[in-house]
Scaffold this active site. Structure first.
Site, PDB file in Angstrom:
ATOM      1  CG  HIS A 155       6.973   5.631  -7.642  1.00 21.55           C
ATOM      2  ND1 HIS A 155       7.086   4.771  -8.710  1.00 21.55           N
ATOM      3  CD2 HIS A 155       5.654   5.856  -7.498  1.00 21.55           C
ATOM      4  CE1 HIS A 155       5.894   4.480  -9.189  1.00 21.55           C
ATOM      5  NE2 HIS A 155       4.999   5.129  -8.473  1.00 21.55           N
ATOM      6  CG  ASP A 178       1.316  -2.029  -8.160  1.00 18.97           C
ATOM      7  OD1 ASP A 178       0.303  -1.540  -7.620  1.00 18.97           O
ATOM      8  OD2 ASP A 178       2.067  -1.369  -8.891  1.00 18.97           O
ATOM      9  NE  ARG A 200      -5.433   1.818  -6.296  1.00 23.78           N
ATOM     10  CZ  ARG A 200      -4.242   2.441  -6.231  1.00 23.78           C
ATOM     11  NH1 ARG A 200      -3.141   1.809  -6.602  1.00 23.78           N
ATOM     12  NH2 ARG A 200      -4.140   3.650  -5.782  1.00 23.78           N
ATOM     13  CB  SER A 226       0.061   0.897  -5.506  1.00 21.57           C
ATOM     14  OG  SER A 226       0.537   1.132  -6.800  1.00 21.57           O
ATOM     15  CE  LYS A 237       4.633   1.020  -8.995  1.00 24.00           C
ATOM     16  NZ  LYS A 237       3.231   1.070  -8.671  1.00 24.00           N
TER      17      LYS A 237
END
Ligand code: URA
Length: 435
Positions: free
Chosen positions: A82, A161, A168, A183, A187
């Site tokens: 990520h 999220d 956001r 966040s 996930k």
């Protein structure tokens, strides 16, 4: 407990208990706390910050807002990567097929555009038919069939999220280490993975512009992952300029395909190979990073990774002819160029403003419901350190609507700093955290 009291508490720099955070996250996920109260709490949190204990509680509350999936039926390790996000950052589209072609499983839950950065899901959706909203059953099926599946947060996986992220994006409450850690890790920990590679961006196009803040964010996330029993490392990588030569949804799909065809931008290729190598190594597919790098290069050169991309696109309903025919992707109708008015060397860019300009042209959202225009894009002609002459093209803008073109063009022009001296070369991969 009442949301209004918790907003006041955070506004006045108080520290929340675990129960208070659970109340906010579960109430918002169930629709009992409205957007306007959550927005106020997010802004208070952005300004006041979160303690380590609050970040841990928020991550856990968001993780447990949905299911934690597992894939006992799959042979082989499950790994993911990520990125904290940047301009032109498209490595997921490249490394997921590389790593799946190498025999590991990549159950990837990604995000949409956030702030000035583009999102993997929006990019994939520029491929006609591509479905990023799979049910858990279909997610499993695709993963079993081809070793990779790329979806967004769902009502089942990381639903908190899904909702907080979208809020956001349009309330300027992104750049906060605690909110980002919760966040991302909520996930990723829901995905049933064995190992996670984090690409934490640093520089003028990153949410964390100062390297020490990026390192802090990386340490927080690595610690969270390791505490949950996942092998986790973070690479701190450069975002002082766009990654690759293009930003914009269709353009980034094309640029990713070029790398999968063993062409494309050198920095994008280098980072994709490096992140893949870490995934191979942490997923115990290779015994060393060097072996991982060689494997990634081999899978690109042999066309195996490209084949995997094609298979993944078609399993998720997308038009796989895109691999051979880029004209299938939405394209903008018009082009204009931003030219240099100075001579010298490109010394720096205010990279975040490229993302803001792209959003102004329709490549990002101002409100939650906004639709992305996938055809708009920016093509960057100069890298930091390059020689620039008066009249050289710095950026080609691909656009449709011209209502904000002048403003976007000016923003782009002002985001280049040309100097007499050539700046020292900067490393693409700055540091490692968690090794
Ligand atoms: N990526 C995410 O998934 N969340 C953030 O907050 C930032 C980047």
């Amino acid at each position: 407990m009442r949301a209004v009291d918790l907003i006041r508490k955070k506004r006045d720099a108080g520290e929340h208990s675990r129960e208070e955070i659970n109340f906010l996250v579960s109430g918002f996920t169930r629709g009992e706390i409205p957007d306007y109260q959550m927005s106020a709490w997010l802004m208070a949190t952005w300004i006041r910050g979160l303690s380590r204990a609050e970040i841990a509680a928020l991550t856990e509350a968001m993780l447990h807002s949905g299911e934690m999936v597992s894939f006992p039926e799959l042979p082989g390790k499950k790994v993911d990567k990520h990125s904290t996000g940047g301009v032109g950052d498209k490595t997921s589209l490249i490394l997921a097929p590389i790593v799946a072609a190498g025999g590991l499983n990549v159950p990837m839950i990604s995000g949409r555009g956030l702030g000035h950065t583009g999102g993997t899901l929006d990019k994939l959706e520029s491929i006609p038919g591509f479905n990023t909203v799979l049910s858990l059953t279909d997610f499993r099926l695709v993963l079993r069939e081809c070793g990779m599946a790329l979806i967004g947060q769902t009502a089942e996986i990381a639903p908190a999220d899904k909702k907080i992220y979208a809020l956001r994006d349009v309330t300027s409450t992104v750049e906060n280490v605690g909110l980002i850690c919760a966040s991302i890790m909520s996930k990723k920990l829901a995905e049933g993975i064995d190992a996670l590679v984090l690409d934490v961006k640093t520089g003028s196009g990153a949410f964390m512009q100062r390297e020490e803040d990026s390192v802090l964010l990386a340490e927080l996330m690595v610690e969270t992952g390791q505490l949950m029993g996942k092998k986790t490392v973070a690479l701190i990588t450069d975002m002082d300029q766009p990654l690759g030569r293009f930003a914009g949804h269709s353009h980034e799909v094309i640029e990713s395909l070029e790398v999968l065809k063993s062409r494309g931008a050198a920095d994008l290729r280098e980072l994709s190979i490096e992140l893949s190598a870490w995934m191979f190594y942490l997923g115990e597919r290779t015994k060393s990073l060097d072996e991982g790098r060689l494997l990634a290069q081999k899978l690109l050169a042999s066309g195996e990774a490209l084949k995997k991309f094609r298979q993944g696109v078609s399993l998720q309903g997308g038009d796989a002819r895109v691999v051979d025919d880029y004209a299938i992707l939405p394209q903008a109708e018009n082009r204009t160029e931003v030219k240099s008015t100075a001579r010298g060397f490109l010394a720096a860019t205010n990279c975040m403003e490229f993302g803001v300009a792209l959003a102004m042209l329709g490549g990002g959202r101002e409100q939650k419901e906004d639709k992305i225009d996938p055809g708009v894009g920016l093509e960057f002609h100069k890298r930091i350190g390059d020689c620039v002459a008066v009249g050289d093209t710095l950026v080609t803008i691909h656009y449709n609507a011209d209502s904000k073109l002048a403003e976007a063009k000016q923003l782009i022009a002002e985001s280049f700093r040309i100097a007499d001296q050539q700046p020292p070369a900067k490393k693409l991969i700055r540091r490692l955290v968690g090794t």
